[in-house]
Design a protein around this motif. Structure first.
Motif, PDB file in Angstrom:
ATOM      1  N   ILE A  71       0.849  -1.207   0.000  1.00 60.41           N
ATOM      2  CA  ILE A  71       0.000   0.000   0.000  1.00 60.41           C
ATOM      3  C   ILE A  71       0.882   1.254   0.000  1.00 60.41           C
ATOM      4  O   ILE A  71       0.645   2.200  -0.758  1.00 60.41           O
ATOM      5  CB  ILE A  71      -0.989  -0.028   1.193  1.00 60.41           C
ATOM      6  CG1 ILE A  71      -2.022  -1.140   0.962  1.00 60.41           C
ATOM      7  CG2 ILE A  71      -1.682   1.313   1.378  1.00 60.41           C
ATOM      8  CD1 ILE A  71      -3.012  -1.374   2.088  1.00 60.41           C
ATOM      9  N   GLU A  72       1.953   1.202   0.815  1.00 56.06           N
ATOM     10  CA  GLU A  72       2.894   2.335   0.863  1.00 56.06           C
ATOM     11  C   GLU A  72       3.510   2.604  -0.505  1.00 56.06           C
ATOM     12  O   GLU A  72       3.533   3.725  -0.993  1.00 56.06           O
ATOM     13  CB  GLU A  72       4.060   1.960   1.793  1.00 56.06           C
ATOM     14  CG  GLU A  72       4.012   2.566   3.182  1.00 56.06           C
ATOM     15  CD  GLU A  72       5.053   1.848   4.046  1.00 56.06           C
ATOM     16  OE1 GLU A  72       4.659   1.437   5.133  1.00 56.06           O
ATOM     17  OE2 GLU A  72       6.228   1.684   3.607  1.00 56.06           O
ATOM     18  N   ILE A  73       3.990   1.534  -1.135  1.00 54.88           N
ATOM     19  CA  ILE A  73       4.702   1.677  -2.413  1.00 54.88           C
ATOM     20  C   ILE A  73       3.766   2.152  -3.524  1.00 54.88           C
ATOM     21  O   ILE A  73       4.115   3.004  -4.334  1.00 54.88           O
ATOM     22  CB  ILE A  73       5.306   0.312  -2.832  1.00 54.88           C
ATOM     23  CG1 ILE A  73       6.427  -0.083  -1.895  1.00 54.88           C
ATOM     24  CG2 ILE A  73       5.804   0.340  -4.258  1.00 54.88           C
ATOM     25  CD1 ILE A  73       6.801  -1.548  -2.040  1.00 54.88           C
ATOM     26  N   SER A  78       7.559  -7.077  -9.153  1.00 55.35           N
ATOM     27  CA  SER A  78       8.826  -7.636  -8.638  1.00 55.35           C
ATOM     28  C   SER A  78       8.676  -7.983  -7.165  1.00 55.35           C
ATOM     29  O   SER A  78       9.142  -9.030  -6.692  1.00 55.35           O
ATOM     30  CB  SER A  78       9.976  -6.640  -8.745  1.00 55.35           C
ATOM     31  OG  SER A  78      10.056  -6.152 -10.022  1.00 55.35           O
ATOM     32  N   PHE A  79       8.016  -7.082  -6.441  1.00 58.41           N
ATOM     33  CA  PHE A  79       7.825  -7.308  -5.011  1.00 58.41           C
ATOM     34  C   PHE A  79       6.983  -8.575  -4.781  1.00 58.41           C
ATOM     35  O   PHE A  79       7.243  -9.365  -3.872  1.00 58.41           O
ATOM     36  CB  PHE A  79       7.169  -6.064  -4.406  1.00 58.41           C
ATOM     37  CG  PHE A  79       6.998  -6.118  -2.915  1.00 58.41           C
ATOM     38  CD1 PHE A  79       7.823  -6.902  -2.110  1.00 58.41           C
ATOM     39  CD2 PHE A  79       5.999  -5.380  -2.290  1.00 58.41           C
ATOM     40  CE1 PHE A  79       7.659  -6.956  -0.753  1.00 58.41           C
ATOM     41  CE2 PHE A  79       5.828  -5.429  -0.922  1.00 58.41           C
ATOM     42  CZ  PHE A  79       6.655  -6.231  -0.154  1.00 58.41           C
ATOM     43  N   ALA A  80       6.010  -8.786  -5.666  1.00 52.03           N
ATOM     44  CA  ALA A  80       5.119  -9.952  -5.512  1.00 52.03           C
ATOM     45  C   ALA A  80       5.921 -11.261  -5.577  1.00 52.03           C
ATOM     46  O   ALA A  80       5.558 -12.248  -4.929  1.00 52.03           O
ATOM     47  CB  ALA A  80       4.039  -9.934  -6.579  1.00 52.03           C
ATOM     48  N   ASP A  81       7.023 -11.245  -6.352  1.00 51.01           N
ATOM     49  CA  ASP A  81       7.839 -12.472  -6.427  1.00 51.01           C
ATOM     50  C   ASP A  81       8.415 -12.819  -5.057  1.00 51.01           C
ATOM     51  O   ASP A  81       8.449 -13.973  -4.649  1.00 51.01           O
ATOM     52  CB  ASP A  81       9.001 -12.280  -7.419  1.00 51.01           C
ATOM     53  CG  ASP A  81       8.482 -12.202  -8.840  1.00 51.01           C
ATOM     54  OD1 ASP A  81       7.339 -12.648  -9.067  1.00 51.01           O
ATOM     55  OD2 ASP A  81       9.208 -11.680  -9.699  1.00 51.01           O
ATOM     56  N   PHE A  82       8.879 -11.784  -4.344  1.00 50.07           N
ATOM     57  CA  PHE A  82       9.432 -12.026  -3.000  1.00 50.07           C
ATOM     58  C   PHE A  82       8.325 -12.435  -2.029  1.00 50.07           C
ATOM     59  O   PHE A  82       8.528 -13.293  -1.179  1.00 50.07           O
ATOM     60  CB  PHE A  82      10.125 -10.764  -2.470  1.00 50.07           C
ATOM     61  CG  PHE A  82      11.461 -10.561  -3.100  1.00 50.07           C
ATOM     62  CD1 PHE A  82      12.573 -11.247  -2.631  1.00 50.07           C
ATOM     63  CD2 PHE A  82      11.607  -9.713  -4.177  1.00 50.07           C
ATOM     64  CE1 PHE A  82      13.804 -11.081  -3.217  1.00 50.07           C
ATOM     65  CE2 PHE A  82      12.832  -9.539  -4.768  1.00 50.07           C
ATOM     66  CZ  PHE A  82      13.940 -10.222  -4.301  1.00 50.07           C
TER      67      PHE A  82
END
Ligand SMILES: Nc1ncnc2c1ncn2[C@@H]1O[C@H](COP(=O)(O)OP(=O)(O)OP(=O)(O)O)[C@@H](O)[C@H]1O
Ligand SMILES: [Mg+2]
Length: 509
Positions: A36-38, A151-155
């Motif tokens: 949400i922040e990003i 990209s974040f979703a991959d982590f």
């Protein structure tokens, strides 16, 4: 996918934060708040599915970092379903205008504008989705934000999948523990540590056989409870379990205790008497403290184990007996065999199946569970309201080495219940000696420890481990241990006192 250096660093920081989390709820909440922040989303939800496709875990958060109540009414099922079936990410600047979403009731009713929805995939299998939206701004998510969030979703996939597997394993362990308990009626044995669960599994495997079992463990670890569990889970459970403490009798009396005697067999034998082996016929005989048994009796015991027969004192008649043998010892029998105190042939007969009950200090997970169990017992017995252990009292118990194991913990808790006048057990209700080696930690566990404090803790733990090792090496002989450690005996004694370690002789050479 192109992301710039600052985004890359941001990604790295968040990923580190995520990958050290082991709790699935924490992983999901942190992920959601960061997403949400990003992205500048107004709301977000992560849903993880089970194999049947039902929702297993979900976290729904809003900009103010609060949970959303009833998230199922607040998000579009159509969008979630589309991403689940296509396994492709969805990026909608205005959902209401999007051709494939126009007809969706949920999109219209919720007046959705900007939406990002991403699949969570691990090793090619979809196991969840991430959903972000903004209902007030059209095109709220920039294209590069969408790339970054992907990209974040991959982590997140990686961290969530690991945490999910861990959770499933924990649940499985709890189920297995419950099953083990109900099937084998292990209610009396309170434990949660993997070491003790392993012990119970071994008990369940060997209980219903006639193999002799040796239960090894320090004083007060629960050897007798294990012996009982072996008997009450065997087909012999309807027959008696007879206990003989081999250390409690001088040699000649023990022989009569074991095998019985005829009238007049020795001075004072006014009547004949049945021995414990005969009483245990068809059941179990529990030979406690077998490490204290004399070599002369060891030969006679060997005969019973080997041939199932014995001769009562003063009799010529051989008697047959069918008693399952469970023995317990504090000193590992192989050490006694090495020093010539225990017959090797008997050792091999008894050691066919050996259950080692670990000391309490090696299964710290059991300490609080056991303490609360004894607390309940004591409160009921003393007809007191059930008190709670406060955080500091728990910390002290958890740090203590319990040379007297579970029995010592039981006594400490009983004493605390007597001393405690209110509803909370605090450090003042615990004995001084268990507090002496304890350095009080800050109440706030998240506070970073000072260098001095952290170092002291490591040094203390090192000292404790060192003392235990050197004592083990010297078979509990303090003078020898001090010599090995290169210390004066007086200093060695002081260190033992500081760490509340009692030296027990494992064998005298
Ligand atoms: N896992 C456990 N759950 C509940 N109570 C336990 C557990 N382990 C030990 N206890 C309790 O601790 C006390 C000591 O246990 P037990 O007598 O079985 O130990 P032991 O190893 O036979 O001791 P010793 O070596 O002194 O003979 C008993 O009161 C027992 O009920
Ligand atoms: Mg015992």
């Amino acid at each position: 996918m192109n992301i710039d250096i600052s985004q890359y660093q941001q990604l790295l920081t968040i990923s580190k934060e995520l990958l050290i989390q082991s709790d699935i709820d924490h992983v999901l909440t942190i992920s959601m708040d960061r997403l949400i922040e990003i992205s500048g989303a107004e709301r977000g939800i992560i849903i993880l599915f089970d194999q049947a496709g039902d929702s297993l875990f979900q976290t729904a958060r809003q900009l103010e970092k609060k949970d959303i109540e009833n998230p199922e009414f607040e998000i579009s099922r159509t969008i979630i379903e589309q991403v689940r079936s296509s396994e492709e990410p969805l990026y909608l600047p205005n959902a209401m205008e999007h051709p494939s979403m126009k007809k969706s009731n949920s999109v219209g009713e919720l007046r959705l504008l900007s939406v990002i929805c991403l699949p969570l995939i691990y090793q090619k299998v979809l196991f969840g989705v991430i959903y972000l939206d903004n209902r007030t701004i059209e095109g709220a998510f920039r294209a590069d934000t969408f790339t970054f969030v992907q990209s974040f979703a991959d982590f997140i996939s990686l961290a969530a999948h690991h945490a999910l597997v861990r959770k499933q394993l924990e649940n499985r362990q709890i189920l297995l523990e419950e099953e083990l308990r109900t099937r084998y009626d292990f209610d009396a044995i309170v434990c949660h540590s993997p070491q003790m669960i392993q012990v119970l599994q071994t008990v369940s495997q060997v209980a219903d056989t006639d193999i002799p079992v040796l239960v090894e463990g320090e004083s007060g670890t629960g050897k007798e409870l294990i012996a009982r569990a072996l008997h009450y889970n065997s087909k012999r459970r309807q027959m008696p379990m007879i206990t003989v403490n081999c250390a409690a009798f001088p040699d000649d009396l023990l022989e009569s205790e074991f095998f019985g005697h005829e009238k007049g067999a020795f001075t004072g034998a006014f009547k004949s008497r049945k021995g414990k082996f005969e009483q245990a016929d068809g059941g179990t005989i529990f030979l406690d403290e077998i490490d204290e048994m004399s070599p002369a009796l060891q030969v006679k015991l060997l005969r019973v184990i080997q041939w199932g027969e014995f001769t009562p004192l003063g009799s010529d008649e051989i008697q047959k007996c069918d008693a399952r043998i469970v023995a317990a010892c504090k000193t590992p029998l192989n050490i006694l065999v090495e020093s010539g105190k225990f017959r090797e042939d008997l050792y091999y007969r008894l050691h066919v199946f050996c259950i080692k009950v670990p000391p309490l200090r090696e299964r710290k997970q059991d300490i609080i569970l056991l303490a609360e169990h004894f607390l309940k017992d004591a409160a009921i017995q003393m007809q007191k309201e059930l008190p709670k252990l406060n955080a500091l009292a728990k910390q002290i118990l958890q740090h203590y080495s319990f040379p007297g194991n579970v029995r010592e913990l039981e006594n400490i808790v009983r004493r605390a219940v007597i001393l405690c006048k209110g509803k909370t057990i605090k450090p003042e209700h615990l004995p001084d000696e268990i507090k002496s080696g304890f350095t009080f930690e800050q109440d706030d566990a998240s506070q970073f420890p000072t260098f001095k404090h952290a170092k002291q803790k490591v040094v203390d733990e090192f000292e404790r481990q060192y003392l235990l090792r050197v004592l083990h090496e010297s078979n509990g002989v303090i003078a020898r241990a001090a010599q090995l450690a290169g210390m004066h005996t007086k200093n060695f004694h002081q260190k033992l006192k500081k760490h509340n370690i009692r030296a027990t002789k494992t064998a005298s050479n």
